[in-house]
Design an enzyme around this catalytic site. Structure first.
Site, PDB file in Angstrom:
ATOM      1  N   GLY A   1       2.316   1.119  -6.848  1.00 49.54           N
ATOM      2  CA  GLY A   1       1.311   0.973  -5.800  1.00 49.54           C
ATOM      3  C   GLY A   1      -0.062   0.659  -6.376  1.00 49.54           C
ATOM      4  N   SER A   2      -1.088   1.247  -5.786  1.00 49.23           N
ATOM      5  CA  SER A   2      -2.463   0.878  -6.135  1.00 49.23           C
ATOM      6  C   SER A   2      -2.876   1.300  -7.536  1.00 49.23           C
ATOM      7  CB  SER A   2      -3.433   1.479  -5.112  1.00 49.23           C
ATOM      8  OG  SER A   2      -3.213   0.926  -3.831  1.00 49.23           O
TER       9      SER A   2
END
Length: 709
Positions: free
Chosen positions: A340-341
């Site tokens: 993810g981020s």
């Protein structure tokens, strides 16, 4: 008898050791006989010969008898002297073969130490209890009654076990020394105690993900105990001990080789105090967030030495049979997840390196973007952003964790070049040369460990779509820009973040600090450092040539042991098998790119409205990035209910020393974002590190409400 001789002979007799008194008496008797034989008709009475009896003259027959006896005695004495002085060594060896046997003692495993030399795994004396009913001198009922209070088992249960056969019935494994002493004092025939060392882990559930455990047969079944199983077993030979006529060990002159046979110990990079505190911290966090599982890793940014690797739920390796098998796997280094981020800093580094993006550039963020037939949008997580900031800088993209901004940045890079950059970072490869020295166990079961002898691995440390699919489908590059559509182990992600933190150099995560020899058991502070320079390309050395090498200063900031190649014991006999964290490191990013990214990531924590603001520590510079990733569904696509939240931390933000990763699997509502789960845990974790390192503040202390006002 000796008291029939004059006082001077008796005094000499008493002064001699007991084993020489018999020889002295024999020679005294022989000399007396010879004297009588040579002077049989002497008129001088020899009263000392037969004290208290009248002296009688010797006749001719008696003279011949005594002379014969004297001759025989002299021959025996001559033969005895010849054997004693001429064949002493040969006769001694014959006697020793009859009196001394070999003790076939089970091999103990090597001790494992933490970074400071504290013991985290050791073998302690223990015994297996066997009963041979056909050899017992008392009834089985009586034996069961005697053993019941000692073993804390019912007498009926013990009787049923004893009634199963005539011999070789094992009642209990690995009984401690106190219990075994009580059993010995019973003095019952037919009871046998077989020495069987017990592997003990003093820290219980704090190190289980790293160490694994050893089963009752002495085989490592998970973690380092499994991957280094052959080396962990001691290689000492059977030692000689005194035996009686029946071959039983006498227990005298107990050889030191049995008590102190350890040649070396394994010292880890793990800090015991930090490991225990973090283990307790993540256990509390898992209960608070209702998560399925949670892990935390702390690694030195420049060396790759892992200072802490903790997972929860855990298990106690001292009683591993009480726990489900899925806990035996160290999932932070074996299981793949979509980061993810937390992968956005790596993508920004790729963009900066390829010149498609500058720190001052502004990227339009419209909240969502259409890629082919799919829509990609930002995940607010409750944050209220200033809508006037639709054109975002790189720092603001990270602060907001903008998916749309990252997609637009990476759209400027050709997908083929983007894919090659990902492969260059070691993603999508089943091999981990120069990347990580961990390896799954070769056992057939699901338990995992690591192997430092074979630097290649059969398990994937990351997964990326193949180049054709990545280039042909625009959505693949778009989702990869914010950390979805590709997968890696948590340790691989932390390795990439460490590359940014240390100025762009690739590091190899490792757990083994050094091999400590027996001479250094009580003095672990001073270990020589040696250089690998000059060894590359050389052939394998013999042990004599190996130890004849002169020490040279070691060029890397690592403690690897007391020899140039860290461990012949582990099978590293040539240059190709030298552990990867000792090789020349390669540069992945420029120092300028890394410095720019560190400044951006520091603002993610400093800005009161950024996703990482809850990780702020007054007075201390810290950088980091949050991550929230959807989990893949078994039915295809992504699950709407299951997420993985994470936070990568860099401490301190200026001249970083450590990188951290906290990853939380499937937290419950409302804890479904990285900013309200993993960030909180990381802040506490960094606080513990500050206390541990005794670091002074980096900046003047400010209030959270005074930042960016």
């Amino acid at each position: 008898m000796i008291y029939n001789y004059p006082m001077k002979y008796r005094r000499q007799f008493r002064r001699l050791p007991k084993h020489l008194q018999g020889i002295y008496y024999a020679f005294l008797s022989i000399s007396t006989m010879i004297k009588i034989a040579l002077d049989p008709y002497s008129k001088r009475p020899m009263k000392w010969m037969h004290s208290g009896t009248p002296f009688q003259y010797e006749n001719e027959r008696m003279v011949m008898i005594k002379l014969s006896l004297a001759t025989v005695g002299l021959l025996f004495a001559t033969r005895l002297s010849g054997l004693q002085f001429n064949k002493y060594t040969e006769l001694k060896s014959v006697a020793e073969r009859q009196q001394i046997g070999q003790v076939n003692d089970p091999q103990q495993r090597k001790i494992i130490l933490d970074h400071h030399g504290d013991i985290v795994a050791i073998d302690l004396p223990a015994y297996d209890l066997y009963v041979h009913p056909r050899m017992c001198s008392i009834s089985l009922e009586r034996i069961a009654e005697l053993l019941s209070p000692i073993l804390d088992l019912s007498s009926q249960y013990l009787y049923n076990r004893l009634d199963e056969g005539d011999s070789g019935i094992c009642l209990m494994h690995q009984i401690d020394t106190n219990t075994s002493a009580q059993i010995r004092r019973l003095g019952v025939d037919g009871i046998e105690l077989v020495h069987h060392p017990q592997r003990v882990y003093p820290k219980r559930g704090s190190f289980e993900s790293i160490l694994g455990y050893v089963d009752t047969e002495g085989y490592g079944q998970a973690g380092l105990e499994s991957s280094l199983d052959d080396w962990m077993k001691s290689t000492y030979q059977d030692v000689p001990c005194w035996m009686d006529g029946h071959g039983n060990f006498l227990g005298i002159r107990f050889p030191k080789q049995i008590l102190f046979h350890q040649e070396s110990a394994l010292q880890l990079t793990i800090d015991c105090g930090l490991q225990e505190k973090v283990s307790q911290l993540i256990t509390n966090a898992m209960n608070r967030f209702g998560a399925k599982r949670i892990a935390a890793i702390i690694m030195e940014a420049h060396s790759g030495a892992i200072r802490c690797l903790a997972t929860s739920p855990s298990y106690d390796p001292n009683c591993y049979g009480w726990f489900p098998m899925e806990r035996f796997r160290c999932w932070p280094i074996t299981d793949l997840f979509e980061p993810g981020s937390t992968f956005k800093p790596v993508n920004l580094a790729i963009a900066l390196e390829n010149g498609i993006f500058q720190p001052t550039d502004r990227i339009l963020d419209t909240g969502k973007i259409r890629i082919g037939d799919s829509w990609i949008g930002n995940v607010g997580g409750g944050f209220i952003w200033d809508r006037s900031l639709d054109h975002l800088t790189g720092t603001q993209i990270l602060q907001r964790s903008s998916n749309v901004g990252m997609v637009r940045v990476m759209q400027s890079l050709d997908p083929a070049i983007y894919h090659r950059n990902l492969i260059r970072l070691g993603l999508g490869s089943h091999r981990n040369d120069n990347q990580t020295s961990f390896k799954m166990s070769s056992h057939d079961h699901n338990e995992s460990g690591w192997n430092l002898k074979d630097l290649t691995s059969d398990y994937a440390i990351s997964v990326v779509k193949d180049q054709d699919e990545f280039v042909d489908h625009e959505i693949e590059a778009a989702t990869a820009s914010f950390g979805q559509g590709l997968a890696m182990t948590p340790l691989k992600l932390l390795q990439l973040i460490a590359t940014i933190a240390n100025g762009g150099m690739a590091v190899t995560p490792h757990l083994i600090s050094k091999i400590v020899t027996l001479d250094h058991f009580h003095h672990l502070q001073s270990m020589n450092e040696f250089s690998l320079q000059g060894w590359v390309g050389q052939s394998v050395l013999s042990r004599s040539q190996y130890h004849a090498k002169q020490p040279r200063p070691y060029t890397h900031d690592l403690y690897l042991g007391h020899v140039p190649v860290p461990s012949l014991e582990l099978g590293w006999f040539d240059v190709k098998s030298i552990p990867p964290h000792t090789r020349e490191r390669r540069r992945l990013f420029s120092r300028q790119t890394c410095n720019v990214l560190l400044g951006m990531l520091e603002q993610v924590v400093l800005d009161a409205q950024a996703t990482g603001s809850r990780g702020f520590l007054p007075g201390y510079a810290m950088a980091g990035k949050t991550g929230t990733a959807q989990k893949a569904s078994a039915l295809g696509g992504y699950s709407t209910d299951s997420v993985v939240t994470s936070f990568v931390g860099i401490y301190p933000a200026v001249k970083p020393k450590f990188v951290t990763l906290v990853i939380i699997d499937e937290p419950e509502d409302p804890f479904r974002f990285g900013f309200n789960t993993a960030v909180d845990v990381t802040q506490t974790l960094i606080s513990e590190m500050i206390v541990q390192e005794q670091d002074p503040p980096s900046y003047p202390t400010v209030s959270l409400f005074e930042r960016n006002m």
